[in-house]
Motif scaffolding. Structure first.
Motif, mmCIF file in Angstrom:
data_model
loop_
_atom_site.group_PDB
_atom_site.id
_atom_site.type_symbol
_atom_site.label_atom_id
_atom_site.label_comp_id
_atom_site.label_asym_id
_atom_site.label_seq_id
_atom_site.Cartn_x
_atom_site.Cartn_y
_atom_site.Cartn_z
ATOM 1 N N ALA A 131 35.646 27.775 36.255
ATOM 2 C CA ALA A 131 35.496 28.518 34.995
ATOM 3 C C ALA A 131 35.204 27.588 33.833
ATOM 4 O O ALA A 131 35.883 26.588 33.640
ATOM 5 N N GLY A 132 34.176 27.941 33.082
ATOM 6 C CA GLY A 132 33.836 27.178 31.894
ATOM 7 C C GLY A 132 33.071 25.902 32.174
ATOM 8 O O GLY A 132 32.728 25.169 31.246
ATOM 9 N N THR A 133 32.801 25.601 33.438
ATOM 10 C CA THR A 133 32.008 24.423 33.771
ATOM 11 C C THR A 133 30.541 24.835 33.929
ATOM 12 O O THR A 133 30.246 26.025 34.113
ATOM 13 N N PRO A 134 29.629 23.849 33.874
ATOM 14 C CA PRO A 134 28.216 24.206 34.057
ATOM 15 C C PRO A 134 27.792 24.334 35.518
ATOM 16 O O PRO A 134 26.591 24.421 35.800
ATOM 17 N N VAL A 135 28.746 24.362 36.447
ATOM 18 C CA VAL A 135 28.363 24.446 37.872
ATOM 19 C C VAL A 135 27.666 25.788 38.135
ATOM 20 O O VAL A 135 28.207 26.854 37.829
ATOM 21 N N LEU A 136 26.471 25.716 38.701
ATOM 22 C CA LEU A 136 25.726 26.921 39.066
ATOM 23 C C LEU A 136 26.269 27.436 40.397
ATOM 24 O O LEU A 136 26.174 26.757 41.417
ATOM 25 N N VAL A 137 26.845 28.622 40.375
ATOM 26 C CA VAL A 137 27.436 29.201 41.576
ATOM 27 C C VAL A 137 26.401 30.120 42.231
ATOM 28 O O VAL A 137 25.960 31.103 41.619
ATOM 29 N N ILE A 138 26.002 29.754 43.442
ATOM 30 C CA ILE A 138 24.962 30.499 44.161
ATOM 31 C C ILE A 138 25.660 31.270 45.281
ATOM 32 O O ILE A 138 26.238 30.689 46.189
ATOM 33 N N GLY A 139 25.631 32.604 45.170
ATOM 34 C CA GLY A 139 26.425 33.441 46.063
ATOM 35 C C GLY A 139 25.675 33.798 47.338
ATOM 36 O O GLY A 139 24.594 34.381 47.292
ATOM 37 N N ARG A 157 27.131 31.338 36.299
ATOM 38 C CA ARG A 157 28.271 30.470 36.017
ATOM 39 C C ARG A 157 29.518 31.319 35.842
ATOM 40 O O ARG A 157 29.449 32.421 35.317
ATOM 41 N N ILE A 158 30.645 30.771 36.300
ATOM 42 C CA ILE A 158 31.911 31.497 36.178
ATOM 43 C C ILE A 158 32.489 31.218 34.790
ATOM 44 O O ILE A 158 32.601 30.052 34.398
ATOM 45 N N VAL A 159 32.796 32.274 34.089
ATOM 46 C CA VAL A 159 33.375 32.116 32.750
ATOM 47 C C VAL A 159 34.653 32.944 32.653
ATOM 48 O O VAL A 159 34.835 33.906 33.399
#
Ligand SMILES: [Zn+2]
Length: 283
Positions: A253-261, A271-273
């Motif tokens: 959460a709050g990081t710039p990691v691109l989460v590819i589902g 991104r998870i926020v």
């Protein structure tokens, strides 16, 4: 659909998209429970609150490797519990080639876990025999994952899956068993995300200061970002699955990691926020 993470590109190739019919998988995600999660629309849910999901693969290209992550359902398979997953005759391989990835060009196959919708195209049927679809690839499978499923005698559906999509790879000498935290290349490493299955992994991508994560099935649908406590009926250990989701969302959460589902339809990545007391996907 393509994403760039530093020197790495990730390309999505879809085998199947489904709307609704997911109650068997995520029983808590009823339309009444899904409708209040407004951000799921339009990519991940219909205006009626039905879930939209995909079965798809990701081709990960690094400067020196071409890796296919999870191989969907495959054609001609039998003994699957879901009727329309049997004897499929879909265009996945030609779609993959059209996207620029003929099977001979793949040097690595990675299975996040050994469920039916992640290993199917490991093999294809030629003259009545299951042969490796990607003849020049090393097939990476989790050692824990493989040892677990080989040791489970009372799952006839898994026996079919192993028999037509995993064992032929092992017998062809193309399998390499890896640990759940293996480093595959300078850019690509595995992260244990246990719970859905005993040896389940996600795939971390890091290049030139940019980060992405291919989820595998530690979550199946973005509604689980809002409700980490919603488990799928396919989870080996539901409690551990919930713990894994909570830990991952807290870290992401709050990081710039691109989460590819892996099963996320539509935009597929985001991104998870933080969202009130919980989280949402900013797709
Ligand atoms: Zn899956």
């Amino acid at each position: 659909m393509k994403w760039t993470i530093g020197d790495v590109t990730v390309t999505k190739v879809v085998e199947l998209e489904m709307t609704g019919g997911s109650r068997f998988l995520l029983p808590q995600a009823t339309p009444e429970a899904v409708l209040p999660i407004a951000w799921l629309r339009p990519h991940f849910a219909t205006p009626e609150g039905k879930l939209i999901m995909a079965i798809q693969t990701f081709v990960v290209e690094t400067p020196d490797r071409r890796i296919i992550v999870d191989t969907c359902l495959g054609n001609d398979k039998q003994g699957r519990r879901i009727p329309h997953w049997n004897e499929r005759n879909g265009p996945f391989l030609s779609d993959l080639a059209e996207a620029g990835f003929p099977p001979e060009s793949i040097d690595t196959v990675l299975c996040t876990h050994l469920h039916v919708d992640h290993v199917g195209w490991n093999t294809r049927l030629v003259d009545g025999k299951w042969v490796p679809t990607f003849p020049k690839a090393r097939y990476l499978m989790g050692r824990t994952e493989y040892d677990h499923w080989i040791g489970v005698p009372d799952r006839p559906d898994m026996a079919h899956v192993l028999g037509d999509s995993v064992t032929p790879i092992v017998e062809a000498g193309l399998a390499t068993f890896v640990e759940t935290d293996a480093e595959l290349t300078p850019e690509i490493s595995l992260i244990p995300t246990i719970g859905h299955t005993p040896g389940h992994v996600s795939v971390a991508i890091r290049s030139k200061g940019e980060h992405a994560l291919i989820t595998g099935d530690f979550m199946h649908h973005p509604c689980q970002i809002a409700h980490p406590e919603w488990s799928t009926t396919a989870d080996s250990d539901a409690t551990q699955g919930i713990e894994t989701r909570r830990r991952m969302f807290r870290e992401l959460a709050g990081t710039p990691v691109l989460v590819i589902g892996t099963h996320f339809a539509g935009a597929t990545a985001g991104r998870i926020v933080r969202d009130g007391d919980g989280y949402r996907l900013d797709a």
